[in-house]
Scaffold this motif. Sequence first.
Motif: not given
Length: 224
Positions: A43-70
Motif C-alpha cells: 500500500a505504501d509503495e506507489p510503484n507496485v501495481f497489484v491487480a486481479g483478473d485483469l487482461l494482460w496484453f504482452p505485445v501490441k498484436s492481435r495475433l497473441i491472445s491475452p491472459v488474465a492472471p487471477d
Amino acid sequence: MTTFFRTDADLHFSDSDGKPMADNTEQFRWIVLIKENLEILFADEPNVFVAGDLLWFPVKSRLISPVAPDTMVVFGRPKGGRGSYKQWQEDNIAPQVVYEILSSSNNADEMERKLEFYQTYGVEEYYQYDPDRYELKGSRRQAEQLLPIAQMDGWTSPLLGIRFAVGNHELVIYRPDGRQFLSSVELEQRAEQERQRAEQVEQQLQDMQALLQQYRDRFGQLDP
C-alpha cells in the motif's frame, strides 16, 4: 491515483475476455484473499501495481491472445485504474509475479498454455493453488525457463517476501512481518479485538491511577 486511458490505436484490444472471474465461492475467496492482502502489503509503495483478473496484453498484436492472471504483481509501475494491462503502455514491464487459483473447469492443457505464456513473456514467479486438492505449486525463472520449486511448504517468495505454509488441509500465507493473510472479515474482527484490548489496558491504567490517588489521600505523597 493515476488512471490509464486507451488511445484510438488501442481500441481494438478488448478489456474483457467474456469469462467470469471465478467459477465458485472458494476460488473467488482465494483470489480476493491473495489480491487484497498483496494490496495491503504494498500500500505504501506507489510503484507496485497489484491487480486481479485483469487482461494482460504482452505485445501490441492481435495475433497473441491475452491472459488474465487471477492476481498479478508488477514492480516498477504506478498504481491506478486500468481496463487491461497493455505492456507497451507500461514501459514494456511485464508482471513479475502471477497467481492462478484453480477450479474444476481448469484442465491440464489450459494450465500448460498459461505456463508457456508466462514463461515466454517474462514472469519471474508463478504460483498455482488448487483449493479443492489443497495443492500448491510454484515456479521460478531460471534463465529462460520457469522451473518448478521443489518444496513449497515453507517457501518464501524472493520478490514478495511472503511465506507459504501448507498444513491442516489449507494454504496459509504469511507476510514478511509474520502476520497471516486474512480476509476482510477476519481483519475487521482482528481490529475489533485489538481495540477492545486497548480499551482494557486503558481501563486498567485508570484503575491503577485511582488506587494510587486513594493511597496518596490516605498516606500522603509517596517518597521519590
